[in-house]
Design an enzyme around this catalytic site. Structure first.
Site, PDB file in Angstrom:
ATOM      1  N   GLU A   1      46.390  33.003  33.383  1.00 53.31           N
ATOM      2  CA  GLU A   1      45.440  34.068  33.683  1.00 53.31           C
ATOM      3  C   GLU A   1      44.531  33.694  34.853  1.00 53.31           C
ATOM      4  O   GLU A   1      44.135  34.545  35.640  1.00 53.31           O
ATOM      5  CB  GLU A   1      44.615  34.432  32.439  1.00 53.31           C
ATOM      6  CG  GLU A   1      45.427  35.008  31.281  1.00 53.31           C
ATOM      7  CD  GLU A   1      46.304  36.184  31.664  1.00 53.31           C
ATOM      8  OE1 GLU A   1      45.973  36.914  32.622  1.00 53.31           O
ATOM      9  OE2 GLU A   1      47.361  36.367  31.020  1.00 53.31           O
TER      10      GLU A   1
ATOM     11  N   HIS B   1      44.306  35.161  42.616  1.00 57.97           N
ATOM     12  CA  HIS B   1      44.879  36.213  43.460  1.00 57.97           C
ATOM     13  C   HIS B   1      43.795  37.256  43.770  1.00 57.97           C
ATOM     14  O   HIS B   1      43.737  37.802  44.874  1.00 57.97           O
ATOM     15  CB  HIS B   1      46.048  36.865  42.700  1.00 57.97           C
ATOM     16  CG  HIS B   1      47.058  37.555  43.559  1.00 57.97           C
ATOM     17  ND1 HIS B   1      48.080  38.284  43.019  1.00 57.97           N
ATOM     18  CD2 HIS B   1      47.216  37.653  44.896  1.00 57.97           C
ATOM     19  CE1 HIS B   1      48.821  38.799  43.997  1.00 57.97           C
ATOM     20  NE2 HIS B   1      48.319  38.422  45.146  1.00 57.97           N
TER      21      HIS B   1
HETATM   22 ZN   LIG Z   1      50.528  37.496  33.910  1.00 60.13          ZN
END
Ligand SMILES: [Zn+2]
Length: 711
Positions: free
Chosen positions: A500, A506
């Site tokens: 996660e 990202h």
């Molecule tokens: Zn994922």
């Protein structure tokens, strides 16, 4: 996973609008005090949970929708010549109130819900869903976009703006904006039928799964289950009005978790068959007619839009792009995966023969004997391992530590930022040069008002156009310890945290101008690359030894335990990979039929599809059978189930690149950040990957990591 929320699916949903009749009255009251009506003045525009109340959502969503509708109309009906600025940039700037409110609404609906939010969710969902048509049917708006698109070469747009133009044009044409009126009408009808049948499928599956539960008369049939599992089965039966009996409810997958413990072979067979036939009983829950029709509808839709099949239409904006690319990818994995599964089957048969079982291995025997073999080879005792994984130590000295080594980031806990639950934590993320980058929230403990699983999302999206920096969050469901006790988690949980946080990175590294292309707003077969890639650092020696320390003594984890964890990663992977491949191929076969194909038997279609792809191994059934494959019939993964494996190819290949280039280092991390993590959806995914790795991704690292012989 990354939460596939309305928000995460891109701006298109958000820039849609509709009118709401029922709750209009509420708007007038307390408008000045509603915290959503103004941009938050907190650092990073963080939502002020000390001020947000349930009653604020409905009026803010109403007003947000109203405002956005007005903005869209203004853009579409603008008397000036369409320009990039007055159309696309204007679209990107629209709907601020709705986005701001929806982001918090999604955050709380997932992780901290209540009756009011749940009711509102039901009320708002059809409106937001219906909005998709409302905007794509706005001919004036599409004509403006089309005009700009047709002169794109004269516009001298920068790279990201060119991508944005393409993105909007594609979204509209994919939805049929370019079709003549009659075809548009036909498409609309097909969409409605698809939505209706998808919903019907979901309901049939739900009731079929419930009705398909196995009921047995006495506990002797449940030998092998733990006392608490048997108690639970008795309670389940009583709850279902079958006092005195035992009921085992079905899970979504073909294989059922309890099959690994049930010693009575007849019970195993019954449980397996209950799972396999749950929606094929020629009763009202039989889904076979529905899925046949769904496949036909989708083929017709694709034909209407000018494509040879549904997969060809839906894969256009994915990294894979075409059904051929997916087929070639899956086709390369099938021989090594099935060879490995056959080898595993032999090992299990040997075990059965050694125990003088006197029978041939069946799918319902697999998990039980695999579990026996696993125990013989390396019994991984969770209770021995957990003391080395204290939750916040794993976070700060594992997850954050890897991030600081790779990207130079530092983390400072902020106790002044409002949270919605006292167990949450907030960190400010600082870049290598000390500048502020993002806020990161974590909400790790299981609660009754939280959905299951783990996910990441943004509560404030990054955009240079809007002047916003990312505020991202991770949600998990770890068991909360008793007051004063440390939170000791399993190795699976450790992996989940790294996963996660990979999604979070990202979002944190997003560096886009336009919100629609920012951060994690990327293709389904690309979005799990950052997260799965980040999992690799959990076991990386430099990182592991920095966090895997006994919570009491601070002693490092003994080498023997570490090696058991490493070995367990490659166990039973022939089976695991083959069952996913089988499901992926079923998905592709159903979604590559041509319009007008007459499927007269779903079962025959399924068995022929498996045989054609050399996946007809009786002991290794598909992870989901066509008639109960929720992902592909109603969960947005139509012609997309392969994406899980595709992303695995990418993450393994990317990690192999790191290993070939000196492993964990700031230099390598910077490269990955610059070329992948900070790019959002501003480039073709294949080019993006190629620029990073200097080669196309390859399946070999993925096979190697699963312990499967590379051909
Ligand atoms: Zn994922």
């Amino acid at each position: 996973m990354k939460k596939l929320s309305i928000v995460a699916m891109g701006l298109l949903v958000l820039i849609l609008a509709s009118c709401n009749q029922t709750t209009k009255k509420k708007e007038s009251m307390g408008k000045t005090e509603n915290p959503f009506m103004k941009v938050s003045t907190l650092p990073f525009q963080a939502p002020d949970f000390t001020k947000i109340k349930n009653s604020h959502f409905a009026p803010a969503l109403e007003e947000g929708i109203k405002q956005q509708l007005a903005e869209i109309e203004q853009i579409a009906d603008n008397p000036e010549e369409p320009t990039f600025e007055n159309t696309l940039v204007a679209l990107e700037k629209s709907g601020k109130l709705l986005t701001r409110t929806l982001n918090v609404f999604e955050m709380l609906s997932g992780a901290n819900t209540n009756d009011t939010l749940q009711d509102l969710q039901e009320e708002i969902a059809p409106k937001l869903a219906g909005l998709q048509d409302a905007i794509t049917l706005n001919d004036n708006l599409f004509n403006r976009i089309k005009t700009i698109y047709q002169k794109k070469n004269e516009l001298d747009l920068d790279k990201e703006s060119t991508r944005l133009l393409q993105y909007y044009y594609d979204e509209f044409t994919r939805a049929g904006a370019n079709l003549p009126a009659e075809a548009k009408e036909k498409l609309k009808k097909l969409n409605e039928e698809d939505a209706l049948l998808s919903a019907k499928f979901t309901n049939q599956l739900l009731s079929g799964t419930k009705a398909g539960a196995l009921v047995v008369d006495n506990d002797a049939e449940l030998k092998g289950l733990s006392e608490s599992q048997i108690k639970q089965a008795a309670k389940n039966a009583a709850d279902a009005g079958k006092e005195g009996k035992y009921l085992i409810s079905l899970q979504n997958t073909t294989q059922q978790p309890l099959l690994q413990s049930l010693e009575n072979r007849e019970t195993r067979q019954k449980l397996f068959e209950a799972s396999w036939a749950r929606t094929e009983k020629e009763d009202k829950n039989d889904t076979r007619d529905v899925i046949q029709r769904l496949a036909e509808i989708r083929a017709e839709k694709a034909a209407l839009l000018g494509f040879s099949n549904f997969a060809a239409w839906t894969l256009q904006d994915q990294m894979a792009k075409t059904p051929q690319a997916v087929e070639s990818f899956l086709g390369k994995l099938i021989p090594p995966a099935t060879a490995n599964a056959r080898k595993e089957a032999k090992d299990l048969q040997a075990l059965i023969d050694r125990d003088k079982g006197g029978f041939k291995l069946q799918p319902y025997d697999w998990n039980m004997y695999a579990e026996q073999l696993r125990k013989e080879r390396f019994d991984l005792d969770e209770d021995q391992i957990k003391p080395y994984f204290e939750l916040f130590n794993v976070l700060e000295n594992g997850v954050f530590y890897a991030t600081s080594r790779l990207y130079g980031l530092s983390f400072e806990r902020r106790t002044d930022i409002p949270i919605y639950n006292p167990d949450m934590r907030v960190y400010e993320v600082k870049d290598a040069d000390g500048s502020e980058l993002a806020l990161f929230y974590c909400d790790y403990f299981q609660r009754d008002n939280k959905s299951g699983g783990a996910w990441m999302s943004n509560v404030v999206g990054q955009s240079k156009l809007l002047g916003t920096k990312p505020v991202v969050y991770n949600v998990c469901n770890f068991t909360k310890p008793a007051e004063g006790e440390p939170t000791l988690i399993s190795y699976d949980d450790v992996t989940t945290m790294f996963h996660e946080f990979g999604h979070a990175l990202h979002g944190i590294f997003a560096d886009q101008t336009y919100p629609s292309l920012s951060g994690t707003n990327v293709a389904r077969d690309f979005v799990e690359l950052p997260s799965q890639f980040n999992e690799h650092w959990a076991l990386y020696p430099d990182v592991f030894k920095n966090y895997a320390k006994h919570y009491k003594t601070g002693a490092p984890m003994p080498e023997e335990l570490v090696s058991k964890i490493k070995k367990s990663v490659t166990f039973n992977q022939g089976y695991a990979l083959t069952e996913i491949l089988a499901a992926s191929e079923l998905d592709m076969e159903w979604h590559t039929i041509k319009a007008g194909t007459d499927i007269n038997s779903a079962d025959k279609f399924e068995s022929e599809a498996l045989a054609k792809n050399k996946l007809d191994i009786p002991q290794v059934p598909p992870r989901y059978r066509s008639s109960y494959f929720l992902h592909i019939w109603s969960n947005g993964y139509s012609a997309g189930y392969y994406a899980y494996l595709w992303a695995e190819m990418l993450d393994q290949d990317a990690f192999a690149w790191f290993e070939e280039n000196g492993g964990l280092s700031f230099e390598n991390g910077q490269r990955f950040r610059k070329l992948i993590l900070s790019r959002g959806n501003t480039e073709d995914y294949n080019e993006m990957y190629f620029n990073f790795a200097g080669r196309e991704p390859n399946i070999n690292p993925m096979l190697k990591n699963r312990g499967i012989a590379v051909p």
